[in-house]
Scaffold this motif. Sequence first.
Motif, PDB file in Angstrom:
ATOM      1  N   LEU A 127       0.763  -1.139   0.109  1.00 43.17           N
ATOM      2  CA  LEU A 127      -0.019   0.039   0.100  1.00 43.17           C
ATOM      3  C   LEU A 127       0.832   1.271   0.028  1.00 43.17           C
ATOM      4  N   ARG A 128       0.663   2.087  -0.950  1.00 43.76           N
ATOM      5  CA  ARG A 128       1.623   3.047  -1.113  1.00 43.76           C
ATOM      6  C   ARG A 128       1.125   4.368  -0.304  1.00 43.76           C
ATOM      7  N   LEU A 129       1.783   4.664   0.638  1.00 37.77           N
ATOM      8  CA  LEU A 129       1.581   5.802   1.376  1.00 37.77           C
ATOM      9  C   LEU A 129       2.883   6.382   1.818  1.00 37.77           C
ATOM     10  N   THR A 130       3.070   7.804   1.586  1.00 41.03           N
ATOM     11  CA  THR A 130       3.910   8.575   2.058  1.00 41.03           C
ATOM     12  C   THR A 130       4.199   8.468   3.704  1.00 41.03           C
ATOM     13  N   ASP A 131       5.295   9.120   4.021  1.00 39.70           N
ATOM     14  CA  ASP A 131       5.489   9.305   5.464  1.00 39.70           C
ATOM     15  C   ASP A 131       4.578  10.344   6.094  1.00 39.70           C
TER      16      ASP A 131
END
Length: 298
Positions: A127-131
């Motif tokens: 799951l692509r989540l930024t910091d």
Amino acid sequence: MEATVQPPQSVTWQVHIDRSMWVGGVRGLMLQALHPIAMRGVWQNSDFQNDPIGRLQRTADFVGVVTWGTPEEADRIGRRVRDIHRALRIKDPDTGRVHRVDDPELLLWVHCAEVSSYLEVARRSGLRLTDRQADRYLAEQRRSATYVGLHEEDVPGSLAEMRAFFAEMRPRLKVTPEARSTVRFLLWPRLPEEMRWLSAGKPMYVPFGALCYYSLPGWARRMYGILPEVPGPVVTAALRSFRLAANALPEKVHDLTFQQATKDMLEGARQRLAAEGYDLGKGLQGLRDPRRWPRAAA
């Protein structure tokens, strides 16, 4: 009135609708078990030994209501949980002391072990989540923590704060006999009555349980020492494969794993969101796509 406690625009929605949550949930239980008082609280006040999957289902019910339920439903389940915890005590056989189950330190440990597991497993699974989004998720989860009796300002609301929390807690953790038994239960659990239709595939749970174990942070696995180590990239690949396969299941099939109350709550969420103009053509999962939101919400 809010249709759901956490709207489709939240990062919480992105994480909690993801099927990697099943790994995150079991990992969270394994991590929680390392706090000796919290673990003994579960051991002394529940039927976890006989029904670990039921415990996971009840946790899923709570998380589901404080994500997709109405604020009223969330308040109601929160009151019920707080009332139960308020009446329970934990006896520490090492010191003879008696602790309250609703001790803020114990509640905070359980919360942080749980939400950090959901987040870390989801990100590692693909799951692509930024910091920045991960920080936002933890900030949103402060609201969930209030339902069990914590104050928002006392709960880590960013990756940095969560790392600091675990660094502070690690010296207090240890592997008790109860913790070791918990992990073994989770590697080969007893299925509850409503899930007995899955019994034929129960041998497949062993690799699933092992995947949950291997998703633990390295320091936690070293404390347990139950399974031999495997290379990190192998675990990451397995997590990604599990997520792809689980996310491909039709929503109606996936919902069979929930208790009836959770199914009813999810159906209510679908109806309320549809009434607000959300496109439920691809179910709740589909609402991660902003193109399925009403124009005013996009």
